[in-house]
Each structure stands twice: as C-alpha cells, then as structure tokens.
Design a protein around this motif. Structure first.
Motif, PDB file in Angstrom:
ATOM      1  N   GLY A   1      30.719  32.633  33.017  1.00  0.00           N
ATOM      2  CA  GLY A   1      32.048  33.267  32.611  1.00  0.00           C
ATOM      3  C   GLY A   1      32.884  33.580  33.386  1.00  0.00           C
ATOM      4  O   GLY A   1      32.900  33.293  34.705  1.00  0.00           O
ATOM      5  N   GLU A   2      33.263  35.123  33.290  1.00  0.00           N
ATOM      6  CA  GLU A   2      34.517  35.573  34.091  1.00  0.00           C
ATOM      7  C   GLU A   2      33.784  36.054  35.311  1.00  0.00           C
ATOM      8  O   GLU A   2      32.719  36.951  35.471  1.00  0.00           O
ATOM      9  CB  GLU A   2      35.090  36.791  33.394  1.00  0.00           C
ATOM     10  N   GLY A   3      34.471  36.143  36.479  1.00  0.00           N
ATOM     11  CA  GLY A   3      34.150  36.349  37.672  1.00  0.00           C
ATOM     12  C   GLY A   3      35.335  36.729  38.753  1.00  0.00           C
ATOM     13  O   GLY A   3      36.429  36.851  38.125  1.00  0.00           O
ATOM     14  N   ARG A   4      35.251  37.066  40.008  1.00  0.00           N
ATOM     15  CA  ARG A   4      36.273  37.423  40.765  1.00  0.00           C
ATOM     16  C   ARG A   4      35.949  37.014  41.993  1.00  0.00           C
ATOM     17  O   ARG A   4      34.796  36.688  42.538  1.00  0.00           O
ATOM     18  CB  ARG A   4      36.475  39.010  40.643  1.00  0.00           C
ATOM     19  N   LEU A   5      36.976  36.854  42.963  1.00  0.00           N
ATOM     20  CA  LEU A   5      36.846  36.667  44.318  1.00  0.00           C
ATOM     21  C   LEU A   5      37.914  37.377  45.120  1.00  0.00           C
ATOM     22  O   LEU A   5      39.214  37.581  44.620  1.00  0.00           O
ATOM     23  CB  LEU A   5      37.375  35.045  44.822  1.00  0.00           C
ATOM     24  N   LEU A   6      37.508  37.996  46.257  1.00  0.00           N
ATOM     25  CA  LEU A   6      38.510  38.846  47.001  1.00  0.00           C
ATOM     26  C   LEU A   6      39.092  38.119  48.021  1.00  0.00           C
ATOM     27  O   LEU A   6      38.235  37.505  48.814  1.00  0.00           O
ATOM     28  CB  LEU A   6      37.591  39.803  47.599  1.00  0.00           C
ATOM     29  N   ILE A   7      40.424  38.067  48.146  1.00  0.00           N
ATOM     30  CA  ILE A   7      41.102  37.360  49.277  1.00  0.00           C
ATOM     31  C   ILE A   7      41.864  38.397  50.318  1.00  0.00           C
ATOM     32  O   ILE A   7      42.177  39.300  49.975  1.00  0.00           O
ATOM     33  CB  ILE A   7      42.037  36.381  49.018  1.00  0.00           C
ATOM     34  N   SER A   8      42.175  37.939  51.412  1.00  0.00           N
ATOM     35  CA  SER A   8      42.992  38.639  52.369  1.00  0.00           C
ATOM     36  C   SER A   8      43.749  37.784  52.983  1.00  0.00           C
ATOM     37  O   SER A   8      43.326  36.697  53.349  1.00  0.00           O
ATOM     38  CB  SER A   8      42.280  39.403  53.274  1.00  0.00           C
TER      39      SER A   8
ATOM     40  N   ASP B   1      43.942  43.988  53.730  1.00  0.00           N
ATOM     41  CA  ASP B   1      45.246  43.840  52.869  1.00  0.00           C
ATOM     42  C   ASP B   1      44.252  43.063  51.832  1.00  0.00           C
ATOM     43  O   ASP B   1      44.448  41.610  51.714  1.00  0.00           O
ATOM     44  CB  ASP B   1      45.978  43.338  53.723  1.00  0.00           C
ATOM     45  N   THR B   2      43.719  43.276  50.915  1.00  0.00           N
ATOM     46  CA  THR B   2      42.976  42.576  49.986  1.00  0.00           C
ATOM     47  C   THR B   2      43.482  42.483  48.520  1.00  0.00           C
ATOM     48  O   THR B   2      44.292  43.354  48.066  1.00  0.00           O
ATOM     49  CB  THR B   2      41.494  42.992  49.885  1.00  0.00           C
TER      50      THR B   2
END
Ligand code: ADP
Ligand code: MG
Length: 500
Positions: free
Chosen positions: A113-120, A129-130
């Motif tokens: 299900g729901e997750g996340r990813l940190l980009i910069s 600057d994420t």
C-alpha cells in the motif's frame, strides 16, 4: 520544496505541470512469477517458456515465493504499508503477445500500500533541498511476451521468453511538478531497487520502464485531464517526454481545445509523443479475482525475515558517512549513489590495516578522495564499472597505507597507482622493486638543497631580500632533483633552515 517554480509560459499566463509515474520494475529472480521457467536476459527466443507461460489448457499458476519476498522488501524500503492479505486479479484483453488472453495482476488488493520516497535536486547536498513523493501502491503482475516485426518481410513472430516474468508496478501519486523532479524520482527509485536487490534497474535492457502521466493546469486550479505516455525507458526520455507533452497540452488548451485522456508513445529519435489509442478505464478490462489462485496471506515470521534481510538504505548510509566518517555531503552522496560503489568503499576500509589501528574516521577522508578522483578517473578512462576494477579494494588499501605512513608521497602514490593498473602488481612490490621509497634521510636532502641553492644564487638573494613566494620554487626544485622521493615535510623544514 523542490523546483515548485517550474512553469510553462503560455499566452494566457503561466501553467503548472503535474506528473505521476507508474514504474514497471522486473523482479530479480531466477524463475517467473507463476512458473519455473528461467528469466535470463538475451536468451534465444522461446527457450524460456513453460507450459504455464504458453497458456496450455489445464496448466495452473503457482506463485513464486521469491518474487513475493522481493516485492515485500521493496515495499519496506519505501516505508510502505505491507498488506498481509492480497489477491491476484485477471486483467482481460487480447493481444498476440499474451497467450492467456489476460494478465494476472492486482487491482483491488495490492501487496503493498502507501509509501513514500524522498527526492532532492541538489546533487552536492541531497539533504538540502528535499521533497517527499507519495507512492500509492506496489502491485505484482506478469509481463507479456514480445512481438518481433523485423525478422521477415510479411510475417510477425512472437517471443514468449518474457511472458510471465514478474514485474512490480510502482505507482506514484501525482506529486511531481517538473521534469527534473521526475528524473530525480526515477533515479532515486532505481538506486533503492538496486540496494534492495529486487530489480537490477537496467533500463536499456527493459528491466525498468515508466509510464509517464502528465497534465497541466493554471496554478491553484484543480488537476487537468492527463495523458499517459507508455514504456519510456531512460531517465532522459522520461524528462523529454514530460517537457514535450506539457508544452503540447498548453498549446492545445490555449487554442481553445480539450485534452483527451489517451495513451501515447514516446519517439526517442524525434523527442515527441504520439497518440496511440484512447485510454481505456479499469472497467473495460473486466477485472475479476483469478479463480486459479488463492489469496496471498503473509505471516509475521515471513515479514520479519523480509525486514531482517534489508540492507542499510542509501539515505541512511549517506548520513552515516557524513556523521560517523566525517565525509563531505558531496563525497557521501557520490559514494552511496550506487550500491556497488558503497560496497567497494566499505571493503576498502575493511581491508585497511590503518583502520584497524586508528578507526574508520581517521582513514575515510583520504580513502573517499582517492576512490572518487583517482579510481573513478582511471575507471572512466578504461570505460569500466567499479565492479570490473582492475585494482581490488585490498590493493587500494595497501596503496593508501603506504601514503599514510609516509613511505611514498601523494604524488608518487599517483604514479604507483598507474603502474598498478598496468601491471596488476601490488603497491608494496612496485615501491620496493622500483626503489620509489620516499626518503627522510636529512643528509641526502641537505646535500641536494645545497646544490639547488648554488645553482640559483640569484633567487636565493631575492628570497632573502623579501620575495617569500620563491619558497615554493625551492621546494619544487629539491623534490625534482630527488625524483619526487623526498619526504615533503622534511624538505620544507630543511629548506627553511638553509634559506634562513
Ligand atoms: P491507471 O491505472 O488507469 O493508469 P491510476 O489512477 O492508477 O490510473 O493513475 C495512474 C497514474 O496517473 C498515477 O501515477 C497517478 O499519480 C497519475 N495521475 C493521476 N491523475 C493525474 C493527473 N491529473 N495528472 C498527472 N498524473 C496523474
Ligand atoms: Mg496506468
């Protein structure tokens, strides 16, 4: 927030771009999702096809535990909810590369299900600057076969090697606002998949491809209608497709037209997207639970085993390199961008005798600098990946040890490294055999200094008359006369004394 200011300038004002990506990642596993056939890339057509993959009547699918395990581990790596109960559905459609007449996929109850990813977007400091990109779900599904139209003037052939191979479909939320953000997302996702080992991330071989959903709107307005550009297979193409598609949509809208929800194709030669077909909705596929498969139920022991098997992930590793090892943000980012580089770096530290004496932090900076400038420089010249480095971590550690304990200077270290690359010999052997050992013998150095001063009496006078800058000249001349083998600290000290 990253890059929230990317805008397309139109005649009626500025437009904002909204992007969501569906990434198909081929699961690293020896066998297919529901059969025991092999999955090796580049095999002769139709040599890796079981009766299940060819959809012979009466053949039944059996889930491959390894594929499920890899998808669960991937979900954990993006901090996602893992659904202990999930189910496979049939997505029905006809195409010649799909012998079953349906794809086994997951619509209603995905595994992850729901997750996340940190980009910069800040390559020099990825903590600076994420932006968090939401991930809606990851589901597991079968790949289709491949049609070949270029083998015969009037016939098409089908290769079923890929039929039934396990894919993870990783669906982002429409959270990206620029081509650069989408590029950063794909790169970060690829890095994580490669760390986890659930997908090799090889976009040229098709192990990772993206469906690119794009719409435009005036800032602050509700989302516009999107188009979906299918099967884009490089980071650069993803960015180009978005740029082209967003501009096209702005033009259509400003001309008073409407965007139709449709499926498009990207043409990498021209950098444009083209309409392929109007987009179908989920109900067109007549999804229903696959009657040949029981729902998947995962127990706590399995989940725990998946969690335990996760490696240190790229962000955590990068932060540890900065905090515990004292590396610069940039060096830490470079060393952790690829799992293979980080492994090499850690092996280099582990092989270092100095680390055992003084601890990692003492050695890490010099090791990082050497790896990033000298080793990467050499690999670049040779056109090799770090995995194919002609010098091993142990050999690198030996070289760094000789520099650190003053046996050879930094400059000589570079020469010794070149010889290592050519001959494959160890640094110690090279230094020994070629008499490259650095000397701290004050008598020998003083004799050379005296010679240098005699030859350059005018400069000595200038120096003594106040031209301090000439000191470097004397250091250079002395080092040169000693073939680079004098200990620079000792040379400095003795020169100061001699020049007064
Ligand atoms: P489908 O499976 O039919 O392609 P989904 O609802 O699963 O549709 O969405 C697919 C992708 O489209 C997701 O990545 C989502 O973020 C993205 N998306 C949804 N709405 C928009 C929009 N208005 N503009 C851009 N992307 C969108
Ligand atoms: Mg889709």
């Amino acid at each position: 927030m990253t890059d929230s200011t990317y805008r397309i300038r139109g005649e009626t004002g500025d437009w904002e771009v909204v992007i969501g990506l569906e990434v198909h990642a081929q699961v690293t596993s020896n066998a297919k999702l529901f059969s025991g056939a092999a999955t090796a890339f580049g095999a002769e057509p139709n040599t890796q096809v079981s009766l299940v993959d060819a959809a012979m009547p009466g053949m039944l699918p059996t889930p491959n535990k390894e594929c499920i395990r890899q998808a669960v581990r991937t979900g954990m790596a993006i901090d996602a909810q893992i659904n202990k109960w999930s189910r496979f559905d049939r997505k029905n459609y006809f195409y010649a590369d799909l012998p079953q007449g349906y794809q086994i996929s997951q619509l209603y109850h995905p595994l992850v299900g729901e997750g996340r990813l940190l980009i910069s977007l800040d390559e020099k400091d990825p903590d600076a600057d994420t932006k968090e990109i939401g991930i809606e779900r990851i589901h597991v599904e079968q790949d289709a076969g491949k049609l070949m139209h270029d083998q015969h003037p009037t016939r098409s052939y089908v290769d079923l090697n890929r039929s039934g191979v396990a894919l993870m479909e990783i669906v982002s939320r429409p959270d990206m606002r620029s081509p650069a953000e989408a590029g950063a997302y794909v790169r970060k996702l690829r890095t994580i998949l490669r760390y986890v080992g659930s997908c090799d991330g090889n976009m040229e071989e098709g192990s990772m491809r993206a469906d690119v959903n794009v719409s435009v709107r005036k800032p602050g307005e509700p989302f516009g209608t999107r188009t979906e550009t299918k099967n884009v297979n490089s980071v650069r193409f993803v960015m180009q497709a978005i740029e082209y598609e967003a501009k096209r949509q702005v033009e259509v809208l400003e001309d008073g037209g409407r965007i139709v929800q449709e499926t498009r194709l990207f043409d990498p030669d021209k950098g444009v997207t083209r309409s392929m077909r109007s987009k179908e909705d989920a109900h067109d596929y007549r999804y229903f639970p696959d009657p040949d498969l029981l729902p998947l139920e995962l127990d706590d022991a399995f989940l725990e085993e998946c969690r335990q098997s996760l490696p240190e992930l790229p962000d955590a590793k990068r932060q540890r390199y900065e905090q515990a090892l004292g590396l610069s943000a940039y060096n830490a980012a470079v060393l952790t961008a690829e799992a293979e580089t980080a492994r090499w770096f850690e092996a280099l530290l582990a092989e270092s005798a100095l680390v055992q004496k003084k601890g990692e932090a003492e050695v890490a900076k010099a090791a990082a600098n050497w790896l990033i400038s000298d080793l990467f420089g050499a690999l670049n010249r040779l056109g090799k990946d770090i995995g194919e480095s002609p010098v091993s971590p142990a050999q690198g550690a030996e070289l760094l040890g000789l520099i650190a304990d003053g046996t050879i200077s930094n400059t000589l270290g570079k020469q010794v490294f070149e010889i290592m690359l050519e001959t494959g010999d160890g640094a110690g052997t090279i230094v020994e055999e070629r008499g490259l050992k650095q000397t701290s013998d004050t008598g020998a150095i003083e004799a050379v200094i005296a010679e240098v001063m005699e030859k350059n009496a005018d400069k000595v006078a200038d120096y003594r008359g106040g031209k301090d800058k000439l000191f470097g000249f004397f250091v250079g001349q002395t080092m040169k006369a000693m073939g680079g083998k004098a200990n620079p600290a000792v040379v400095n000290e003795l020169l100061k004394k001699a020049l007064g």
